[in-house]
Design a protein around this motif. Structure first.
Motif, PDB file in Angstrom:
ATOM      1  N   MET A 125       0.782  -1.010   0.431  1.00  0.00           N
ATOM      2  CA  MET A 125       0.029   0.232  -0.704  1.00  0.00           C
ATOM      3  C   MET A 125       1.096   1.526  -0.042  1.00  0.00           C
ATOM      4  N   LEU A 126       0.735   1.992  -0.578  1.00  0.00           N
ATOM      5  CA  LEU A 126       1.090   3.561  -1.409  1.00  0.00           C
ATOM      6  C   LEU A 126       2.724   2.875  -1.087  1.00  0.00           C
ATOM      7  N   GLY A 127       3.187   2.142  -1.725  1.00  0.00           N
ATOM      8  CA  GLY A 127       4.728   1.575  -2.314  1.00  0.00           C
ATOM      9  C   GLY A 127       5.281   1.314  -0.392  1.00  0.00           C
ATOM     10  N   ILE A 128       5.005   1.561   0.363  1.00  0.00           N
ATOM     11  CA  ILE A 128       5.693   0.959   1.725  1.00  0.00           C
ATOM     12  C   ILE A 128       6.097  -0.727   2.187  1.00  0.00           C
ATOM     13  N   GLN A 129       6.953  -0.714   1.988  1.00  0.00           N
ATOM     14  CA  GLN A 129       7.551  -2.021   2.467  1.00  0.00           C
ATOM     15  C   GLN A 129       8.211  -1.839   3.366  1.00  0.00           C
ATOM     16  N   ASN A 130       8.002  -3.653   4.114  1.00  0.00           N
ATOM     17  CA  ASN A 130       8.351  -3.990   5.234  1.00  0.00           C
ATOM     18  C   ASN A 130       8.416  -2.968   6.841  1.00  0.00           C
ATOM     19  N   LEU A 131       7.176  -3.324   6.654  1.00  0.00           N
ATOM     20  CA  LEU A 131       6.431  -2.276   7.589  1.00  0.00           C
ATOM     21  C   LEU A 131       6.882  -2.381   8.987  1.00  0.00           C
ATOM     22  N   SER A 132       6.550  -3.943   9.468  1.00  0.00           N
ATOM     23  CA  SER A 132       7.151  -4.455  10.388  1.00  0.00           C
ATOM     24  C   SER A 132       8.485  -3.616  10.877  1.00  0.00           C
ATOM     25  N   LEU A 133       9.380  -4.589   9.529  1.00  0.00           N
ATOM     26  CA  LEU A 133      10.692  -3.671  10.108  1.00  0.00           C
ATOM     27  C   LEU A 133      10.600  -2.466  10.784  1.00  0.00           C
ATOM     28  N   ASP A 158       9.041   2.214  -6.672  1.00  0.00           N
ATOM     29  CA  ASP A 158       7.428   2.009  -7.793  1.00  0.00           C
ATOM     30  C   ASP A 158       6.395   3.073  -7.420  1.00  0.00           C
ATOM     31  N   ALA A 159       6.901   3.611  -6.055  1.00  0.00           N
ATOM     32  CA  ALA A 159       5.729   4.033  -5.159  1.00  0.00           C
ATOM     33  C   ALA A 159       4.901   4.415  -6.559  1.00  0.00           C
ATOM     34  N   PRO A 160       3.664   5.282  -5.851  1.00  0.00           N
ATOM     35  CA  PRO A 160       2.595   6.426  -6.739  1.00  0.00           C
ATOM     36  C   PRO A 160       3.489   7.868  -6.251  1.00  0.00           C
TER      37      PRO A 160
END
Length: 210
Positions: A1-9, A142-144
């Motif tokens: 979502m929104l190009g966010i990655q590894n949110l938990s980290l 590639d986040a929008p």
């Protein structure tokens, strides 16, 4: 979502980074120990407001300016260092109170304590560099909308930071009450904190963008 990655980290890393002692934590602890948890929370809210300024600045690209412009970094660095040293000197000059008023630091209006927390955070260019260097690692190429993703992550970081800061304020005030420190002891604790503030201010003054 929104190009966010590894949110938990990101959340775990942010919590660990918030736990590391710095000028913000020292101010919160000093105010909580001498004026109660509400004063500590007022300082914490000021820190949170300063953090949001850094988040918005990073999203707008101002942090990139601080990272690439030696002059801009130097200006913010010296102003921030001077303010932190000023707070430290004020703590060093604090005198022990009377038995009926054990607080080593003179009580301050919550509005002024909020401003102290805000300035301690917002005048620290290292926080701006942190958001520029750390947060983008959790945004995909590639986040929008990279600025929007940065703001969202900044808000998550700030929310978690506020949980820690308010918990620190309550714990410090509770511990101070339970120990029932004598006025002279609280004065020396304030002076110790003042010395740490001066050390942090000098460290900030000697820091470099990279």
């Amino acid at each position: 979502m929104l190009g966010i990655q590894n949110l938990s980290l990101f959340i775990a890393s942010g919590l660990l980074l918030n736990v590391i002692p710095g000028p913000d934590s020292l101010l919160i602890m000093a105010r909580s120990a001498t004026q109660g948890w509400r004063a500590g929370s007022a300082a914490a809210l000021g820190v949170g407001a300063g953090t949001m300024m850094h988040v918005l600045a990073a999203a707008a690209g101002l942090s990139a300016l601080l990272a690439t412009s030696a002059a801009a970094f130097a200006i913010v660095k010296w102003v921030g260092a001077a303010y932190i040293v000023y707070v430290g000197i004020a703590l060093l000059r604090s005198k022990p109170g009377k038995a009926a008023a054990p607080a080593a630091l003179p009580p301050q209006p919550y509005r002024r304590i909020f401003l102290q927390g805000f300035l301690t955070n917002v005048l620290n260019p290292k926080v701006a560099i942190f958001f520029l260097a750390f947060v983008p690692q959790f945004i995909s190429a590639d986040a929008p909308s990279k600025p929007l993703a940065l703001v969202v992550l900044g808000c998550v970081f700030n929310f978690n930071g506020m949980l820690w800061c308010h918990a620190l304020a309550v714990f410090t005030a509770f511990a101070s009450q339970r120990m029932r420190l004598k006025p002279r002891v609280t004065a020396w604790l304030s002076r110790l904190t003042g010395g740490l503030f001066i050390g942090l201010g000098l460290k900030l003054a000697l820091s470099k963008p990279n």
